[in-house]
Scaffold this motif. Structure first.
Motif, PDB file in Angstrom:
ATOM      1  N   LEU A 146       0.947  -1.246   0.051  1.00  0.00           N
ATOM      2  CA  LEU A 146      -0.048   0.331   0.066  1.00  0.00           C
ATOM      3  C   LEU A 146       0.977   1.440   0.013  1.00  0.00           C
ATOM      4  CD1 LEU A 146      -3.013  -0.843   2.535  1.00  0.00           C
ATOM      5  CD2 LEU A 146      -2.988  -0.213   0.001  1.00  0.00           C
ATOM      6  N   TYR A 147       2.025   1.137   0.650  1.00  0.00           N
ATOM      7  CA  TYR A 147       2.720   2.373   0.584  1.00  0.00           C
ATOM      8  C   TYR A 147       3.531   2.736  -0.717  1.00  0.00           C
ATOM      9  CZ  TYR A 147       2.958   2.221   5.841  1.00  0.00           C
ATOM     10  OH  TYR A 147       2.548   2.333   6.964  1.00  0.00           O
ATOM     11  N   SER A 148       3.663   1.691  -1.451  1.00  0.00           N
ATOM     12  CA  SER A 148       4.351   1.912  -2.880  1.00  0.00           C
ATOM     13  C   SER A 148       4.186   0.730  -3.705  1.00  0.00           C
ATOM     14  CB  SER A 148       5.851   2.456  -2.899  1.00  0.00           C
ATOM     15  OG  SER A 148       6.153   2.571  -3.899  1.00  0.00           O
ATOM     16  N   ASN A 149       3.786   0.853  -4.889  1.00  0.00           N
ATOM     17  CA  ASN A 149       3.866  -0.437  -5.708  1.00  0.00           C
ATOM     18  C   ASN A 149       5.283  -0.823  -6.396  1.00  0.00           C
ATOM     19  OD1 ASN A 149       3.420  -2.503  -7.615  1.00  0.00           O
ATOM     20  ND2 ASN A 149       2.803  -1.320  -9.231  1.00  0.00           N
ATOM     21  N   LYS A 150       5.748  -1.616  -5.316  1.00  0.00           N
ATOM     22  CA  LYS A 150       7.212  -2.338  -5.732  1.00  0.00           C
ATOM     23  C   LYS A 150       7.353  -3.397  -6.627  1.00  0.00           C
ATOM     24  CE  LYS A 150       8.444  -0.464  -1.137  1.00  0.00           C
ATOM     25  NZ  LYS A 150       9.360   0.538  -1.577  1.00  0.00           N
ATOM     26  N   TRP A 219      -4.911   7.786  -5.928  1.00  0.00           N
ATOM     27  CA  TRP A 219      -6.184   8.263  -5.048  1.00  0.00           C
ATOM     28  C   TRP A 219      -7.296   7.053  -5.407  1.00  0.00           C
ATOM     29  CZ3 TRP A 219      -7.003  10.789  -1.128  1.00  0.00           C
ATOM     30  CH2 TRP A 219      -8.320  11.089  -0.510  1.00  0.00           C
ATOM     31  N   ASN A 220      -7.788   7.230  -6.765  1.00  0.00           N
ATOM     32  CA  ASN A 220      -8.737   6.339  -7.266  1.00  0.00           C
ATOM     33  C   ASN A 220      -8.527   4.853  -6.699  1.00  0.00           C
ATOM     34  OD1 ASN A 220     -10.979   5.898  -9.072  1.00  0.00           O
ATOM     35  ND2 ASN A 220      -9.707   4.700  -9.988  1.00  0.00           N
ATOM     36  N   LEU A 221      -7.468   4.522  -6.846  1.00  0.00           N
ATOM     37  CA  LEU A 221      -7.048   2.969  -6.470  1.00  0.00           C
ATOM     38  C   LEU A 221      -7.497   2.755  -5.116  1.00  0.00           C
ATOM     39  CD1 LEU A 221      -6.104   0.204  -6.788  1.00  0.00           C
ATOM     40  CD2 LEU A 221      -3.721   1.171  -6.497  1.00  0.00           C
ATOM     41  N   LYS A 227     -11.314   0.635  -1.273  1.00  0.00           N
ATOM     42  CA  LYS A 227     -12.212   1.079  -0.282  1.00  0.00           C
ATOM     43  C   LYS A 227     -11.518   1.688   1.037  1.00  0.00           C
ATOM     44  CE  LYS A 227     -15.239  -0.277  -3.202  1.00  0.00           C
ATOM     45  NZ  LYS A 227     -16.248   0.596  -4.081  1.00  0.00           N
ATOM     46  N   LEU A 228     -10.501   2.370   0.951  1.00  0.00           N
ATOM     47  CA  LEU A 228      -9.587   2.776   2.329  1.00  0.00           C
ATOM     48  C   LEU A 228     -10.437   4.013   2.498  1.00  0.00           C
ATOM     49  CD1 LEU A 228      -5.911   2.192   1.445  1.00  0.00           C
ATOM     50  CD2 LEU A 228      -7.373   0.677   2.467  1.00  0.00           C
ATOM     51  N   SER A 229     -10.456   4.514   3.863  1.00  0.00           N
ATOM     52  CA  SER A 229     -10.974   5.843   3.966  1.00  0.00           C
ATOM     53  C   SER A 229     -10.266   6.919   3.708  1.00  0.00           C
ATOM     54  CB  SER A 229     -10.932   5.978   5.709  1.00  0.00           C
ATOM     55  OG  SER A 229      -9.542   6.068   6.085  1.00  0.00           O
ATOM     56  N   TYR A 230     -10.840   8.286   3.631  1.00  0.00           N
ATOM     57  CA  TYR A 230     -10.084   9.418   3.279  1.00  0.00           C
ATOM     58  C   TYR A 230      -8.980   9.461   3.838  1.00  0.00           C
ATOM     59  CZ  TYR A 230      -9.604  14.343   1.696  1.00  0.00           C
ATOM     60  OH  TYR A 230      -9.420  15.360   1.228  1.00  0.00           O
ATOM     61  N   SER A 233      -6.342   6.861   2.617  1.00  0.00           N
ATOM     62  CA  SER A 233      -6.003   7.163   1.267  1.00  0.00           C
ATOM     63  C   SER A 233      -5.030   8.365   1.006  1.00  0.00           C
ATOM     64  CB  SER A 233      -7.325   7.480   0.408  1.00  0.00           C
ATOM     65  OG  SER A 233      -8.222   6.418   0.418  1.00  0.00           O
ATOM     66  N   LEU A 234      -5.298   9.392   1.756  1.00  0.00           N
ATOM     67  CA  LEU A 234      -4.337  10.454   1.741  1.00  0.00           C
ATOM     68  C   LEU A 234      -2.931   9.929   2.241  1.00  0.00           C
ATOM     69  CD1 LEU A 234      -4.301  13.638   1.372  1.00  0.00           C
ATOM     70  CD2 LEU A 234      -4.868  13.807   3.625  1.00  0.00           C
ATOM     71  N   PHE A 235      -2.968   9.230   3.413  1.00  0.00           N
ATOM     72  CA  PHE A 235      -1.760   8.961   3.927  1.00  0.00           C
ATOM     73  C   PHE A 235      -0.985   8.063   2.914  1.00  0.00           C
ATOM     74  CE2 PHE A 235       0.481   5.342   6.173  1.00  0.00           C
ATOM     75  CZ  PHE A 235       1.379   6.217   6.813  1.00  0.00           C
ATOM     76  N   TYR A 236      -1.589   6.987   2.319  1.00  0.00           N
ATOM     77  CA  TYR A 236      -0.994   6.278   1.301  1.00  0.00           C
ATOM     78  C   TYR A 236      -0.588   6.774  -0.036  1.00  0.00           C
ATOM     79  CZ  TYR A 236      -1.526   2.247   4.117  1.00  0.00           C
ATOM     80  OH  TYR A 236      -1.449   1.648   5.468  1.00  0.00           O
ATOM     81  N   VAL A 237      -1.183   8.074  -0.498  1.00  0.00           N
ATOM     82  CA  VAL A 237      -0.867   8.830  -1.649  1.00  0.00           C
ATOM     83  C   VAL A 237       0.308   9.523  -1.300  1.00  0.00           C
ATOM     84  CG1 VAL A 237      -1.593  10.649  -3.133  1.00  0.00           C
ATOM     85  CG2 VAL A 237      -3.193   8.962  -2.881  1.00  0.00           C
TER      86      VAL A 237
END
Length: 246
Positions: A146-150, A219-221, A227-230, A233-237
């Motif tokens: 989730l942190y980054s696509n590795k 963000w869309n992902l 289906k993560l919370s706002y 989602s902001l944290f992982y973006v």
């Protein structure tokens, strides 16, 4: 087990690179594969080039979509048509080194792994080596991803006999990232083979070079697919941005 590898290749106006991509598959030391190319209504001479290879090797198959639908739909159609025990991904402008399939299939069978990926090097649009190598991490889980696509799409392979056919969410971008997350909700880990076995072509017009677009699709992902919370989602973006910068 047959150990047939189905190679999934979406193609759209790929005439500049598709010959090199197909040739890198033909040069594999592992011969038990089928290459399924799904054309997304190209307007250049991609079809003519691909058909010339289809005539020469029965393992290469071409399917043409009725309307332009994006890489996710094209990849899913190829997965639907596939007959392999393993599914591997190779975009129409990327390349594999000749030992790629042999090393990775053996890696998966020997260790009973269901989702794997490898290291890869980055090349310029003209094929010159950029001197940049992306080394795969030994293992990844859902939370870490989730942190980054590795996982480089051109390096990924999953086991159909154990997982079944797993399809990508049909979003316009980041559908490969979504697929790894989808699998990792069921599998504890994906495993990395440290060998450099692929070449990613860094193209100036690609989504990965458009940082604002990348933010939008990530963000869309997170929001609409995962289906993560706002706040999540902001944290992982934000995490993705930091990973890209450092």
């Amino acid at each position: 087990m047959n150990n047939l590898v189905s190679i999934i290749t979406p193609s759209y106006n790929s005439s500049e690179f598709i010959s090199q991509t197909i040739t890198s598959v033909l040069n594999q030391t592992y011969n038990n594969w089928e290459l399924i190319i799904v054309d997304d209504v190209s307007t250049d001479n991609s079809i003519k080039i691909i058909e010339s290879f289809v005539k020469k090797d029965h393992r290469i198959k071409l399917y043409r979509l009725a309307k332009n639908s994006g890489a996710g739909v094209a990849r899913n159609k190829a997965i639907e048509l596939s007959k392999g025990d393993f599914i591997a991904f190779l975009d129409s402008d990327d390349l594999w080194l000749q030992d790629k399939l042999e090393f990775q299939v053996n890696f998966m069978i020997k260790n009973n792994y269901n989702l794997t990926y490898t290291s890869y090097k980055v090349i310029k649009e003209n094929g010159e080596d950029l001197g940049k190598t992306v080394i795969s991490e030994p293992q990844l889980d859902y939370r870490k991803m989730l942190y980054s696509n590795k996982i480089g799409c051109l390096t990924a392979m999953y086991n159909v006999t154990t997982l079944g056919k797993v399809y990508m969410p049909e979003i316009r971008k980041r559908q490969d990232y979504a697929l790894w997350l989808k699998i990792l909700k069921k599998e504890n880990f994906a495993f990395g083979l440290q060998e450099v076995l692929s070449c990613y072509r860094d193209r100036s017009n690609s989504i990965s070079n458009n940082k604002i677009e990348m933010l939008k699709w990530n963000w869309n992902l997170y929001r609409n697919v995962e289906k993560l919370s706002y706040i999540q989602s902001l944290f992982y973006v934000t995490s993705n941005v930091i990973n890209k910068l450092f």
